[in-house]
Design an enzyme around this catalytic site. Structure first.
Site, PDB file in Angstrom:
ATOM      1  N   ARG A  28      -6.418   0.926 -13.843  1.00  0.00           N
ATOM      2  CA  ARG A  28      -5.789   1.253 -12.558  1.00  0.00           C
ATOM      3  C   ARG A  28      -4.296   1.468 -12.743  1.00  0.00           C
ATOM      4  O   ARG A  28      -3.648   0.723 -13.467  1.00  0.00           O
ATOM      5  CB  ARG A  28      -6.018   0.084 -11.604  1.00  0.00           C
ATOM      6  N   ARG A  53      -3.590  -8.563   5.027  1.00  0.00           N
ATOM      7  CA  ARG A  53      -2.609  -8.944   4.010  1.00  0.00           C
ATOM      8  C   ARG A  53      -1.287  -9.369   4.635  1.00  0.00           C
ATOM      9  O   ARG A  53      -0.373  -9.753   3.913  1.00  0.00           O
ATOM     10  CB  ARG A  53      -2.352  -7.752   3.098  1.00  0.00           C
ATOM     11  N   LYS A  66     -11.518 -10.969  -5.831  1.00  0.00           N
ATOM     12  CA  LYS A  66     -12.035 -10.605  -4.498  1.00  0.00           C
ATOM     13  C   LYS A  66     -13.075  -9.492  -4.598  1.00  0.00           C
ATOM     14  O   LYS A  66     -14.114  -9.555  -3.956  1.00  0.00           O
ATOM     15  CB  LYS A  66     -10.880 -10.157  -3.573  1.00  0.00           C
ATOM     16  N   ARG A 122      -7.979  -5.673 -16.993  1.00  0.00           N
ATOM     17  CA  ARG A 122      -9.008  -5.060 -16.143  1.00  0.00           C
ATOM     18  C   ARG A 122      -9.265  -3.590 -16.519  1.00  0.00           C
ATOM     19  O   ARG A 122      -8.345  -2.815 -16.720  1.00  0.00           O
ATOM     20  CB  ARG A 122      -8.562  -5.142 -14.682  1.00  0.00           C
ATOM     21  N   ARG A 132       3.253  -6.840  -6.956  1.00  0.00           N
ATOM     22  CA  ARG A 132       2.075  -7.157  -6.123  1.00  0.00           C
ATOM     23  C   ARG A 132       1.950  -8.660  -5.894  1.00  0.00           C
ATOM     24  O   ARG A 132       1.596  -9.100  -4.802  1.00  0.00           O
ATOM     25  CB  ARG A 132       0.809  -6.601  -6.794  1.00  0.00           C
TER      26      ARG A 132
HETATM   27  P1  AMP Z   1      -5.939  -3.888  -3.864  1.00  0.00           P
HETATM   28  O1  AMP Z   1      -6.935  -2.936  -4.435  1.00  0.00           O
HETATM   29  O2  AMP Z   1      -6.479  -4.730  -2.756  1.00  0.00           O
HETATM   30  O3  AMP Z   1      -5.245  -4.706  -4.917  1.00  0.00           O
HETATM   31  O4  AMP Z   1      -4.795  -2.987  -3.178  1.00  0.00           O
HETATM   32  C1  AMP Z   1      -4.036  -2.060  -3.932  1.00  0.00           C
HETATM   33  C2  AMP Z   1      -2.799  -1.652  -3.150  1.00  0.00           C
HETATM   34  O5  AMP Z   1      -3.183  -1.018  -1.920  1.00  0.00           O
HETATM   35  C3  AMP Z   1      -1.874  -2.782  -2.730  1.00  0.00           C
HETATM   36  O6  AMP Z   1      -0.966  -3.135  -3.771  1.00  0.00           O
HETATM   37  C4  AMP Z   1      -1.156  -2.157  -1.530  1.00  0.00           C
HETATM   38  O7  AMP Z   1      -0.184  -1.219  -1.943  1.00  0.00           O
HETATM   39  C5  AMP Z   1      -2.278  -1.371  -0.864  1.00  0.00           C
HETATM   40  N1  AMP Z   1      -3.028  -2.179   0.129  1.00  0.00           N
HETATM   41  C6  AMP Z   1      -4.334  -2.571   0.038  1.00  0.00           C
HETATM   42  N2  AMP Z   1      -4.699  -3.271   1.114  1.00  0.00           N
HETATM   43  C7  AMP Z   1      -3.603  -3.349   1.916  1.00  0.00           C
HETATM   44  C8  AMP Z   1      -3.343  -3.970   3.170  1.00  0.00           C
HETATM   45  N3  AMP Z   1      -4.284  -4.671   3.829  1.00  0.00           N
HETATM   46  N4  AMP Z   1      -2.087  -3.830   3.702  1.00  0.00           N
HETATM   47  C9  AMP Z   1      -1.141  -3.134   3.065  1.00  0.00           C
HETATM   48  N5  AMP Z   1      -1.315  -2.535   1.868  1.00  0.00           N
HETATM   49  C10 AMP Z   1      -2.535  -2.633   1.288  1.00  0.00           C
END
Ligand code: AMP
Length: 214
Positions: A159, A88, A14, A126, A170
């Site tokens: 990360r 999400r 993404k 990554r 996740r």
């Molecule tokens: P990402 O970078 O999109 O993989 O997001 C990393 C982490 O941020 C996720 O594992 C969640 O803990 C939190 N997070 C990101 N976007 C959301 C969302 N829309 N709703 C809830 N938690 C989120």
């Protein structure tokens, strides 16, 4: 106002597709994960938020919805934006629907479909440059010199939530809470573009998305 919603499991690509779309369309890339990590880095997030991100669980809808609303209300997002990692949950999708409806906007949903095994390799491999944000992967797109950014020589970072235990959580959160968002959009009659994001290069995937959006 067009909202491009990128849906797909963690590691589906993404972030990379959002960056390519941003460069081609000139609209902002809104990544809730990036926004949350930035707030945590600055010490501006409550413990519960930092804890959720570190353990791979979702942050509450209320916190994320408020953060996104604030971001989308800025003038640079007036003509559209690319959402990466939001919505999400179905509750977040409904919130976005309301917000867009009040502004005469609509979603275009791009679903990046990737095999589970590829996702695991993408996430464990990554690496990111903390200075310029360039993404690498030790298996698929290694930097010229191991551990160092090609563009600015900065030491690459992993990360905190890209470790196997948290990755499992996740992916589990994706299956339980985010997959239903696809059904939500389909049953609301909103177009969902399914793209095979497993085999092709990022540029190939981007080509498919651009073609489908014409
Ligand atoms: P990402 O970078 O999109 O993989 O997001 C990393 C982490 O941020 C996720 O594992 C969640 O803990 C939190 N997070 C990101 N976007 C959301 C969302 N829309 N709703 C809830 N938690 C989120």
């Amino acid at each position: 106002m067009k909202a491009i919603v990128l849906l797909g499991a963690p590691g589906a690509g993404k972030g990379v597709q959002a960056a390519l779309l941003k460069a081609s369309l000139g609209v902002p890339h809104v990544s809730t994960g990036e926004m949350l990590r930035e707030r945590i880095r600055q010490g501006a997030s409550p413990e519960a938020v930092a804890g959720a991100v570190q353990s791979g669980e979702l942050v509450t809808d209320e916190v994320v919805n408020r953060m996104v609303e604030e971001r989308l209300s800025r003038s640079d997002a007036a003509n559209g934006f690319i959402l990466d990692g939001y919505p999400r949950t179905v509750a977040q999708a409904e919130h976005l629907r309301d917000w867009l409806e009040r502004r005469g906007g609509r979603e275009v949903v791009v679903h990046l479909v990737v095999d589970y095994n590829i996702v695991i390799k993408r996430l464990t491999g990554r690496r990111q440059c903390p200075r310029c944000g360039t993404l690498y992967n030790v298996f698929f797109r290694p930097p010229l010199v191991e551990g160092v950014c090609d563009l600015d020589g900065e030491k690459l970072a992993i990360r905190g939530d890209d470790n196997e235990l948290v990755i499992r959580e996740r992916l589990d959160a994706y299956d339980r809470q985010t997959r239903p968002v696809l059904d939500y959009y389909r049953s609301a009659g909103i177009r969902v573009i399914d793209v095979d994001a497993g085999a092709a290069s990022p540029e190939g995937v981007f080509g498919e998305i651009s073609q489908a959006m014409k």
